[in-house]
Motif scaffolding. Structure first.
Motif, short mmCIF file in Angstrom:
data_model
loop_
_atom_site.label_atom_id
_atom_site.label_comp_id
_atom_site.label_asym_id
_atom_site.label_seq_id
_atom_site.Cartn_x
_atom_site.Cartn_y
_atom_site.Cartn_z
N UNK B 37 26.21 -29.94 -4.00
CA UNK B 37 27.58 -29.60 -4.38
C UNK B 37 27.90 -28.15 -4.04
N UNK B 38 29.17 -27.93 -3.74
CA UNK B 38 29.65 -26.55 -3.58
C UNK B 38 29.82 -25.94 -4.97
N UNK B 39 29.95 -24.63 -5.07
CA UNK B 39 30.09 -24.01 -6.39
C UNK B 39 31.36 -24.48 -7.11
N UNK B 40 31.27 -24.54 -8.42
CA UNK B 40 32.46 -24.84 -9.23
C UNK B 40 33.11 -23.51 -9.60
N UNK B 41 34.42 -23.52 -9.92
CA UNK B 41 35.06 -22.29 -10.38
C UNK B 41 34.36 -21.77 -11.63
N UNK B 42 34.44 -20.46 -11.82
CA UNK B 42 33.75 -19.83 -12.95
C UNK B 42 34.16 -20.48 -14.26
N UNK B 43 33.19 -20.70 -15.13
CA UNK B 43 33.47 -21.29 -16.42
C UNK B 43 33.30 -22.79 -16.44
N UNK B 44 33.36 -23.44 -15.28
CA UNK B 44 33.17 -24.89 -15.23
C UNK B 44 31.71 -25.16 -14.91
N UNK B 45 31.00 -25.91 -15.74
CA UNK B 45 29.58 -26.15 -15.52
C UNK B 45 29.34 -27.01 -14.26
N UNK B 46 28.06 -27.01 -13.81
CA UNK B 46 27.70 -27.79 -12.62
C UNK B 46 27.90 -26.96 -11.37
N UNK B 204 33.34 -18.79 -1.69
CA UNK B 204 33.14 -19.78 -2.75
C UNK B 204 33.34 -21.19 -2.20
N UNK B 205 33.90 -21.27 -1.02
CA UNK B 205 34.35 -22.57 -0.52
C UNK B 205 33.45 -23.07 0.59
N UNK B 206 33.59 -24.36 0.79
CA UNK B 206 32.83 -25.00 1.84
C UNK B 206 33.61 -24.86 3.14
N UNK B 207 33.02 -24.20 4.13
CA UNK B 207 33.70 -24.09 5.42
C UNK B 207 32.67 -24.18 6.54
N UNK B 208 33.11 -24.75 7.63
CA UNK B 208 32.24 -24.81 8.80
C UNK B 208 32.85 -24.03 9.96
N UNK B 209 33.95 -23.36 9.70
CA UNK B 209 34.61 -22.63 10.79
C UNK B 209 33.95 -21.28 11.00
N UNK B 210 33.44 -21.02 12.20
CA UNK B 210 32.78 -19.74 12.44
C UNK B 210 33.74 -18.55 12.40
N UNK B 211 35.05 -18.82 12.41
CA UNK B 211 36.03 -17.74 12.39
C UNK B 211 36.39 -17.32 10.96
N UNK B 212 35.90 -18.06 9.98
CA UNK B 212 36.21 -17.79 8.58
C UNK B 212 35.03 -17.09 7.90
N UNK B 213 35.31 -16.37 6.79
CA UNK B 213 34.20 -15.90 5.97
C UNK B 213 33.36 -17.10 5.53
N UNK B 214 32.08 -16.89 5.39
CA UNK B 214 31.20 -18.02 5.10
C UNK B 214 30.12 -17.60 4.11
#
Lengths: 282, 265
Positions: B37-46, B204-214
């Motif tokens: 799983x990708x990270x959950x927003x802060x405060x949300x478990x898992x 924090x997000x799932x990305x596969x674009x090499x042009x984006x922060x990762x």
């Protein structure tokens, strides 16, 4: 192979034959004319002139440091890889000066092959791949051609029977003598006109040496060979002609005498040759 | 004898300490969700670090794809040439291997991020590649130099051109040494964090674009590890253990391959 145009040279025609003999002399396939080799300006071989008759075995003999191997490596331009090396004079292969620019070194080397002192099959290749490596280097891809060439080269090198059922095995599984015969087969597969051999048995035991010598004898009716050897018995056993070299006062190797092997060993004209072949030095 | 044992113990304490402590802190964090799983927003478990794992693979993959062919070609040239240029390249690679990775990071920032005007995975890959190239050049130079010179001469004497000697003789003969070089260089690159701090920056997000922060594992460790929240610190430890194992496996595989090569030679 592409045939090179014959280049006639007036100076060559004027030169006398290398040796007078009652037998009709075969054509000279290689002619060395004042060949000198130097490294960083220091002379290693000076002004060597002699002819190599076709389909005969010519031995280069002489003590260590007399420039035999240096001279041999000049005959297929292996010195090209050493930037400090300089070769002067001319080496004519069927009349074409190999240093004249008309013959590309890679084409030259597929016509003038070499077998080295230490058996050096390619370790990452199978026996089969080793034998056909020269053909592949030269762009041959057709399986049937490669198979045919591999078989005939291995038969010629007296190795076919012992390896025919393990062609895919690595070359390293073979004994030293077999590896050297594999290297000879590898050279024969590209059908060279001349095969240079640099002390081909010095790393082998007597049994393997004997088999290589038999092989040289068998091959002498299909390819011209020039063999460097320290071993005078070997030179007298395998060669038709001998060229005796000696280190001069300035440590550069010089040709002392060249002639039929019987004559070099039986009645040499130069005292130094006589001393050497009788084991008085070297 | 006693001194010997003490020395071995002293040498092993840091290794065992780091690995042991990372296992103790990281292993309880591991779960199937952690890897899938990708990270959950802060405060949300898992939530997990899937984006960091994929990010590391993408960034290190790009860095490897760019640096391996280049560096191996340089290594091949350097190993076969006796020229002053080759000696200069060897010297430059030695010096470059010693450049602090934080400096490589700010260099990548200056060259790529400033030009593109935003952080990106490709800028991160550039930084990692700059770290990997000198390691690969030195190691592949060494691997190519283990190939006996008379093999090249044998090929030459069969009428081979330089390119086919490289392709058919030098590379296959040096293959296991090159394999070791690649594994060790990738292991080194994958563990680097400094070049990524300036470039890929993390996400924090799932990305596969090499042009984006990762996201990438070293960044996830740093960014979570310095937080005050125990949940985030746990993620850092779990990620640290995964990265450690990944690099240990690459290093051990690389060194085993080179030991096998040594035995054969």
């Amino acid at each position: 192979m592409v045939d090179q145009p014959e280049v006639a040279s007036a100076t060559l025609d004027a030169l006398p034959p290398a040796a007078a003999s009652s037998e009709p002399e075969p054509e000279s396939i290689l002619m060395l004319r004042k060949v000198s080799v130097s490294f960083s300006g220091k002379l290693a071989v000076r002004d060597v002139t002699f002819d190599v008759p076709e389909k005969r075995v010519t031995a280069l003999i002489g003590p260590s440091g007399s420039g035999k191997t240096t001279l041999l490596r000049a005959l297929n331009r292996l010195h090209d890889t050493v930037s400090s090396a300089r070769v002067t004079g001319s080496v004519l292969l069927n009349g074409t000066d190999i240093y004249g620019g008309a013959l590309h070194p890679t084409l030259l080397r597929s016509r003038v092959g070499m077998v080295f002192q230490r058996p050096n099959p390619f370790p990452a290749m199978s026996i089969y791949d080793n034998v056909v490596s020269g053909l592949r280097f030269n762009g041959v891809r057709k399986k049937s051609l490669l198979d045919e060439a591999a078989e005939s080269a291995l038969i010629a090198a007296a190795l076919w029977e012992s390896v025919r059922n393990r062609m895919t095995a690595r070359a390293g599984v073979l004994s030293g003598g077999e590896q050297q015969r594999l290297c000879i087969a590898r050279s024969l597969a590209v059908e060279p006109e001349v095969l240079l051999m640099d002390e081909p048995t010095s790393a082998l035991d007597p049994q393997a040496t004997r088999r290589i010598e038999e092989l040289i004898d068998e091959l002498s009716d299909r390819v011209t060979m020039v063999i460097v050897t320290h071993n005078m018995q070997q030179a007298s056993r395998v060669s038709h002609r001998c060229a005796f070299m000696l280190m001069g006062d300035d440590r550069a190797g010089e040709l002392i005498e060249v002639g039929p092997t019987d004559q070099i060993f039986g009645s040499p004209t130069d005292q130094r040759t006589s001393d050497y072949v009788q084991g008085r030095f070297g | 004898m006693v001194l010997c044992v003490i020395c071995v113990a002293l040498a092993l304490i840091p290794l065992v300490g780091v690995v042991g402590y990372t296992i103790v802190r990281g292993a309880p964090v591991w779960s199937a969700d952690f890897f899938t799983h990708a990270p959950t927003p802060e405060g949300i478990p898992g939530g997990g670090i899937l984006n960091s794992i994929v990010g590391s693979l993408i960034i290190d993959g790009m860095a490897a794809a760019a640096s391996i062919p280049l560096a191996l070609a340089i290594g091949l040239y350097v190993s076969q040439s006796h020229s002053k240029i080759a000696a200069g390249i060897r010297f430059a690679a030695d010096v470059m291997a010693g450049i602090p990775s934080i400096v490589v990071g700010i260099f990548a920032y200056g060259i790529i991020v400033n030009t593109m005007h935003h952080f990106s995975a490709i800028a991160g890959a550039f930084g990692i590649a700059v770290i990997m190239v000198p390691i690969l050049v030195r190691a592949s130079d060494g691997a190519f130099r283990t190939v006996p010179g008379d093999l090249g001469e044998a090929a030459l004497a069969l009428g081979a051109k330089r390119a086919s000697i490289a392709r058919r003789v030098l590379i296959p003969t040096a293959a296991s040494g090159l394999f070791t070089a690649i594994l060790l260089a990738v292991a080194r690159g994958a563990g680097e964090s400094a070049p990524l701090l300036f470039t890929a920056i993390g996400s924090q997000y799932f990305t596969a674009s090499p042009m984006q922060p990762m996201a990438a594992m070293p960044l996830t460790i740093y960014l979570n590890g310095i937080q005050a929240y125990p949940t985030l610190q746990r993620i850092a430890w779990g990620t640290g253990l995964l990265l450690l194992l990944f690099i240990l496996i690459l290093s051990v595989a690389g060194r085993t391959a080179s030991a096998r090569l040594g035995r054969r030679a």
